[in-house]
Scaffold this active site. Structure first.
Site, PDB file in Angstrom:
ATOM      1  N   TYR A  52    -102.162 -29.524  65.675  1.00 23.37           N
ATOM      2  CA  TYR A  52    -102.408 -29.150  64.275  1.00 23.37           C
ATOM      3  C   TYR A  52    -101.195 -28.417  63.700  1.00 23.37           C
ATOM      4  O   TYR A  52    -100.559 -27.610  64.363  1.00 23.37           O
ATOM      5  CB  TYR A  52    -103.641 -28.253  64.180  1.00 23.37           C
ATOM      6  CG  TYR A  52    -104.227 -28.179  62.789  1.00 23.37           C
ATOM      7  CD1 TYR A  52    -105.106 -29.158  62.334  1.00 23.37           C
ATOM      8  CD2 TYR A  52    -103.895 -27.155  61.929  1.00 23.37           C
ATOM      9  CE1 TYR A  52    -105.642 -29.104  61.056  1.00 23.37           C
ATOM     10  CE2 TYR A  52    -104.419 -27.091  60.650  1.00 23.37           C
ATOM     11  CZ  TYR A  52    -105.297 -28.066  60.218  1.00 23.37           C
ATOM     12  OH  TYR A  52    -105.815 -28.008  58.942  1.00 23.37           O
TER      13      TYR A  52
ATOM     14  N   GLU B 277    -106.218 -21.936  58.155  1.00 24.13           N
ATOM     15  CA  GLU B 277    -106.315 -23.230  58.828  1.00 24.13           C
ATOM     16  C   GLU B 277    -106.316 -23.102  60.350  1.00 24.13           C
ATOM     17  O   GLU B 277    -106.824 -23.979  61.044  1.00 24.13           O
ATOM     18  CB  GLU B 277    -105.142 -24.123  58.423  1.00 24.13           C
ATOM     19  CG  GLU B 277    -105.177 -24.606  56.997  1.00 24.13           C
ATOM     20  CD  GLU B 277    -104.053 -25.573  56.710  1.00 24.13           C
ATOM     21  OE1 GLU B 277    -104.097 -26.701  57.227  1.00 24.13           O
ATOM     22  OE2 GLU B 277    -103.116 -25.195  55.975  1.00 24.13           O
TER      23      GLU B 277
ATOM     24  N   LYS C  55     -98.406 -41.888  60.088  1.00 25.04           N
ATOM     25  CA  LYS C  55     -99.194 -40.667  60.001  1.00 25.04           C
ATOM     26  C   LYS C  55    -100.596 -40.948  59.464  1.00 25.04           C
ATOM     27  O   LYS C  55    -100.787 -41.709  58.524  1.00 25.04           O
ATOM     28  CB  LYS C  55     -98.474 -39.673  59.075  1.00 25.04           C
ATOM     29  CG  LYS C  55     -99.338 -38.612  58.433  1.00 25.04           C
ATOM     30  CD  LYS C  55     -99.780 -37.584  59.428  1.00 25.04           C
ATOM     31  CE  LYS C  55    -100.756 -36.605  58.786  1.00 25.04           C
ATOM     32  NZ  LYS C  55    -101.376 -35.717  59.787  1.00 25.04           N
TER      33      LYS C  55
END
Length: 534
Positions: A369, A403, A464
């Site tokens: 991430y 996040e 992506k």
């Protein structure tokens, strides 16, 4: 390989504490210290007592009588583990720490030799040497409270990856890694804090900026922000081979620092370049690997992940969550992240669903991430000045989005860590000039080139795809709203209202997310839109 069981019975390598709620108050301050933070020491395993943490684990209360002040705290930590390493004291200075450091060897090299110490003890010694500037030396994933003399220091890591919140009242400072533990406080509402962000819906609660120390005078109520890290604005021009080698070295070091010696690392694997690169580095660091992928009945990336898992010989699992069940995780995602940004919540929803569905023993989990932000992976832009401006903007606006909060996984008992947001990795990736990020028509070129010899060619070349796209989260959420009569053009606005309403119920209102019916919330929002009241 596929659906292999994870091994059990090995060290999880968790930090000493997942989170905390702490109070420092003068003897004449507001009434609320130890009683409101969990008691007098020992461990509280009662889910219904004490502060309303989302993080799952045991709770231990600590107290310290100090000159003119009293410190009390509740630490949340792995079940059955002692949290002794999460706090340290030397005279009138007390350190509380949630999270972990990754550059311990470097930090010890600037200190006199000493016996092996915890991260909290290491921070205490660094503070004795350098004062608040000690936080500029630390590369980690942490939040800290330091009481020293008449002042309280509240510090976050460079990325604010462990959020830290504060509420001030006359003669008292309360700080917590989850804002919900500071909600519902009686008057006084708290002092304003210049340089700290107000948390919507929680009166008097502010969030400590990422990469900063908030220096507070308990008696005076004054506060000053000291920056300890900012994203680099200058850009480095490197030959291709030097840039590729630097990225490979930095990522391998960051991953190795996060792998517990003697344990098999677990990586969340989508089969994209970001997570696959972490998986390859984790395998190299440990000689073994477990991986897990998540999809829904709407969409998954299982075939792509299998290619990488097979290449690395990973013990691999696939978890399928029905799209209806995925949306039912929305209250948990908001409760854990304490975010009111619907885009961020959509990004995080599949991860929360995965962590809650993982089962088995608590694990330390590595993810890919965050790579998109420093490498401009979210932007399909061939004009290099515009691409670099996008990187600068994204790095300037990530703070407060939460996040990467560990609560997303600790609500299920797991601890996550994100190598792309290692401080040294960020310093390198952000500073690389845009032509190394978008090159030969490929996004994130320098990362792809850096791992080209460690991964299958189809993985290195794969375009992506976001984690929320791979699971169909965005389309499922949108269909739920349109199915209740929300017009297509109003879906974005309706998502914001749904997220804010769930935030008000769970974070601000204290409701257990298990008791929040997402369909009922959506129906309520849809009714307001139909009446023109939204």
């Amino acid at each position: 390989m596929e659906n292999a069981d994870f091994p059990t019975g090995f060290s999880t390598g968790f930090p000493a504490a997942f989170g905390f709620l702490a109070s420092v108050r003068t003897h004449g301050g507001t009434d609320g210290g130890a009683d409101s933070t969990g008691g007098t020491g020992g461990t509280d395993r009662g889910a219904g007592s004490g502060p309303a943490f989302a993080a799952r684990g045991d709770r231990t209360g600590v107290e310290a009588a100090l000159r003119g002040q009293h410190l009390a705290a509740t630490l949340v930590h792995a079940p059955g583990a002692a949290p002794d390493g999460a706090w340290a004291r030397d005279g009138e200075t007390v350190v509380l720490l949630a999270g972990e450091f990754y550059n311990r060897a470097e930090l010890r090299s600037v200190l006199p030799p000493a016996a092996a110490e915890s991260d909290a003890e290491l921070l205490l010694r660094l503070l004795e040497r350098s004062g608040p500037h000690a936080f500029r030396l630390v590369n980690g994933r942490f939040a800290a409270v330091v009481r020293t003399g008449a002042r309280v220091l509240l510090a976050t890591d460079h990325a604010g990856s462990v959020p830290l919140y504060v509420r001030m009242a006359p003669g008292e400072v309360r700080a917590a890694t989850e804002a919900k533990t500071l909600a519902g406080e009686p008057a006084p509402r708290g002092f304003p804090l210049a340089g700290a962000r107000r948390v919507p819906g929680l009166a008097g609660v502010h969030q400590v900026p990422a990469g900063a120390v908030l220096d507070i005078g308990v008696e005076s109520g004054t506060a000053e922000v000291h920056r300890t890290w900012t994203p680099p604005l200058a850009r480095r021009i490197l030959p291709e081979d030097e840039a590729v080698a630097a990225v490979r070295t930095a990522l391998e070091r960051a991953v190795a620092a996060r792998v517990t010696p003697g344990a098999t690392p677990l990586v969340v694997l989508s089969g994209g370049i970001d997570s696959s690169a972490v998986a390859a580095c984790a395998y190299r660091a440990s000689g073994g690997l477990d991986s897990v992928s998540m999809g829904t009945d709407v969409s998954d990336e299982f075939p792509q992940a299998r290619v990488v898992a097979g290449h690395l010989g990973s013990g691999h699992r696939e978890i399928t969550v029905a799209s209806a069940d995925l949306l039912a995780q929305l209250p948990y995602a908001i409760w854990a992240s304490e975010s009111v940004d619907p885009d961020i919540v959509e990004y995080l929803l599949p991860l929360v669903a995965l962590y809650r569905a993982l089962g088995g023993p608590p694990r330390r989990i590595l993810t890919g991430y965050g790579a998109d932000i420093p490498l401009a992976g979210m932007h399909r832009e061939d004009r290099l000045p515009a691409l670099d401006s996008a990187v600068a903007h994204d790095m300037a606006t990530y703070d407060g989005l939460n996040e990467m909060t560990p609560v997303l996984s600790t609500l299920a008992g797991h601890w996550t860590t994100h190598p792309y947001w290692d401080r040294d990795v960020l310093d390198l990736l952000v500073a690389l000039e845009a032509g190394l990020k978008r090159r030969y028509g490929r996004d994130k070129w320098v990362l792809r080139a850096a791992l080209a010899d460690a991964l299958p060619e189809e993985t290195v070349l794969r375009p992506k795809l976001g984690v929320h796209e791979g699971s169909g989260t965005t389309s499922s959420f949108s269909r739920l709203l349109t199915g209740h009569g929300i017009a297509e053009h109003a879906v974005g606005r309706a998502k914001r209202q749904v997220v804010r309403e769930v935030f008000a119920l769970t974070v601000a209102g204290g409701r257990d997310p298990a008791g929040v019916d997402v369909t009922e919330v959506v129906r309520s929002v849809a009714d307001r839109f139909a009446r023109g009241a939204a």
